[in-house]
Design an enzyme around this catalytic site. Sequence first.
Site, PDB file in Angstrom:
ATOM      1  N   ASP A 113     -53.577  25.232 -29.592  1.00 45.85           N
ATOM      2  CA  ASP A 113     -53.324  25.954 -28.351  1.00 45.85           C
ATOM      3  C   ASP A 113     -51.835  26.305 -28.218  1.00 45.85           C
ATOM      4  O   ASP A 113     -50.986  25.419 -28.178  1.00 45.85           O
ATOM      5  CB  ASP A 113     -53.773  25.029 -27.199  1.00 45.85           C
ATOM      6  N   ASP A 167     -57.874  31.235 -19.476  1.00 45.35           N
ATOM      7  CA  ASP A 167     -58.918  30.237 -19.222  1.00 45.35           C
ATOM      8  C   ASP A 167     -60.026  30.755 -18.315  1.00 45.35           C
ATOM      9  O   ASP A 167     -59.776  31.447 -17.336  1.00 45.35           O
ATOM     10  CB  ASP A 167     -58.301  29.003 -18.560  1.00 45.35           C
TER      11      ASP A 167
HETATM   12  C1  GAL Z   1     -55.110  25.733 -21.964  1.00 47.23           C
HETATM   13  C2  GAL Z   1     -56.357  26.083 -22.719  1.00 47.23           C
HETATM   14  C3  GAL Z   1     -57.470  25.243 -22.141  1.00 47.23           C
HETATM   15  C4  GAL Z   1     -57.126  23.783 -22.327  1.00 47.23           C
HETATM   16  C5  GAL Z   1     -55.752  23.460 -21.740  1.00 47.23           C
HETATM   17  C6  GAL Z   1     -55.293  22.061 -22.091  1.00 47.23           C
HETATM   18  O1  GAL Z   1     -54.078  26.528 -22.439  1.00 47.23           O
HETATM   19  O2  GAL Z   1     -56.637  27.447 -22.590  1.00 47.23           O
HETATM   20  O3  GAL Z   1     -58.693  25.571 -22.745  1.00 47.23           O
HETATM   21  O4  GAL Z   1     -57.153  23.483 -23.692  1.00 47.23           O
HETATM   22  O5  GAL Z   1     -54.781  24.369 -22.187  1.00 47.23           O
HETATM   23  O6  GAL Z   1     -54.050  21.751 -21.570  1.00 47.23           O
END
Ligand code: GAL
Length: 761
Positions: free
Chosen positions: A514, A578
């Site tokens: 990520d 998200d």
């Molecule tokens: C976001 C991601 C989510 C989750 C989150 C965790 O950037 O899109 O799916 O993984 O971080 O902190």
Amino acid sequence: MLEIPAPKLMHSPAPTFWRRLAPLAALLLSLVGAAGAANTMDRIDLPQARFSTGDNMAWREPDFDDSGWKLLNTTQAYEGQGYEGYDGYSWYRIHVVIPSALKLSTDWPERLRVYLSAIDDADETYLNGVRIGATGRMPSDPLGYETRWDSPRDYAVDLRSGLVRWDRDNVIAVRVYDGGGGGGFYKDMPYLAMPHRVDGLQLDAGQARYHFLADGRVQARLDLRNNYPVLQRGVLQTEVFDLVSGRVLESGKRSITIAAEKSLDLQWIWPARPGIQVRYRFVDARSGRIATATHDLPYRLTPPDAPTPALHGAQLLGMRPGTPLHYRIAATGRLPLHFSAQGLPEGLKLNPLSGVISGTTPAAGSYKVQLQVRNALGSTKRVWTLVAGEQLALTPPMGWNSWNAYGLNVTDELVRKAAQFLIDKGLAAKGWNSVNIDDGWEAPERRADGEMMGNARFPDMKALGDFLHERGLHFGIYSSPGATTCGGYLGSLGHEFQDAASYARWGVDYLKYDLCSYAANMSKTPTLDEHRKPYQLMGEAISRQPRSMVYSLCQYGEQQVWTWGASVGGVAWRMTGDIADNWNSVLETGFSQAPHTRFVAPGRWNDPDMLVVGQLGWGDKLRPSRLTPDEQYSHISLWSLLAAPLLLGNDLPNLDEFTLSLLTNHEVIAINQDALGKAAQRVLNQDDWQVWVKELEGGAKAVGIFNMGSSFRSTRIESNRMGLENRFQLRDAWRQKDLGLQSKHISVNLPAHGVMLFVVK
Ligand code: GAL
């Protein structure tokens, strides 16, 4: 004393006030003044605040001189308002004159509501120097830092405290800690208001629990909670409305009394079929004020599994030669089941009781294995192909991920429970076979030798991997190419190869990578190369490990990742930001995919993000998805048509009957897992109707017809518009029912945001 007269049923036409209600909001809780009047004295918006980075407890004091501080908007993060890249402590000070006339706006002038929307990540809030609320935890907290970036801050001040300075300047001082990303106030407009007594009644129809009865009806239970320290008394009316016929089916009325801070358990039995809506209306006996809520009732379409044995799930598995393999055969039927396999390559063995295949993947090649499952009622066979080669994820990944339920509060125990529930609830038997830990497992610091470890909530990562593998489940993990993850935990920057080796030792089968804080390592307008670089690096690091690790890219679709994700070793890539559990978000993440579906192929999956059905919470209090039942059918249907990764994000120990039926329809899942690996094309988008068509292996097609409008409607789609022949066989995938030979068109009658999913031959 609670006084609960039996519900009185009235069979009467809909009174006009019902007809005037917004017909289709899944959960609409609105408060209407007795006279219907809302005036500006009801609410005071707080659009701006003085702001400073740093930390000083003297800044909570009302008399502190903040005139030199910068003025910021409270609906946008401070990053983006001149404080780019700043993480750490900061303070907001909001000056507001609170008029005493505000008290006239309520029948219960005892509380001041301080609504601060959401704050990234943790806050402590003071009114005129006195603490009135806190959410999340600062790093100095003995329990450690905890982000609650998306939780609503809805604080209340007891007016008897004398804290409010009526008709004079008041200071709301908010101490903030930002662990990474945006920072500070960022969401909706903060405001002050004075609640009415009736606001204490949590008429939250979305919280009702449902149990389906054998006679096709559903039993609803609603825990009606009184959140205020005063008695609630009034009349609760319920009206069951059939959106298909436009008729009121039944209505009820009961007097209710709920003591201070207590709740009342209410029960009804209602019809369970598409288009049934319940409308609640509570009238406060003393003020005449009204609270209303509307809720679409759930209904089940998936037929129960047959007691005879059946094999489900993907018919293909891609693995790298010589790497460890753990695979659970998906099968249903009355227990006990007995498994056997013909043509299983050397090095692999099958446990005949659990149906788990394990061992070492053979040399490159395609191995056709005849799987068989039998029970006392019979047996069935199916060919399953193990493709030993470099391509993984030949069908879209399927399983569960911790994020949408537990957020950063995930633990080893919760993950193990989720795994066991996948098996015990019959989800693994339909192909849900990965268990992925998202953010929040990482230790606060690396070991002296740079090794990454799990934090106190994950004492033994290898043991957790073993636990999952014994059950034939895959083990997924999460990291970021940056110094920290989105949740402020340690990322892999500078340790990519070391981390990949650790993952391999722990038995990791899946990595979600990520972007998050890596943005700080790129230029302001990063080039394609800058975007590729960190993903290429980790891709190389995991490909050097003696494991088959599925590599899932999460950088929100930047630089058209669907065109290059596979070249860095990725097999799936997030397409957007998200997902959230509302229809708009499903539109933005899922229905927006039309232009990109032609890039989808086996091992190249566009990822519109995880599923938002069941009990969700993102680390906060768990609550049911805010999508209506029809929106949930559309969500699962669309993700199946898109050949999207199917990752559940719900709290499995709290799986309700509706969600279970939604997730265990093997005909719908088969559309997603189809071996051809194509995603649907949107062939029609007109008058609030959308039609998506997915080619399936063997020449059949899956067709999804979606009612994007906000009322129950019907339409007729000509077969040539869907690329179908004039005459075709139609099967309803959700109901698993043949509809016979059709000619020239398909007709549907669908609820708002509802779907019909067909298989056409
Ligand atoms: C976001 C991601 C989510 C989750 C989150 C965790 O950037 O899109 O799916 O993984 O971080 O902190």
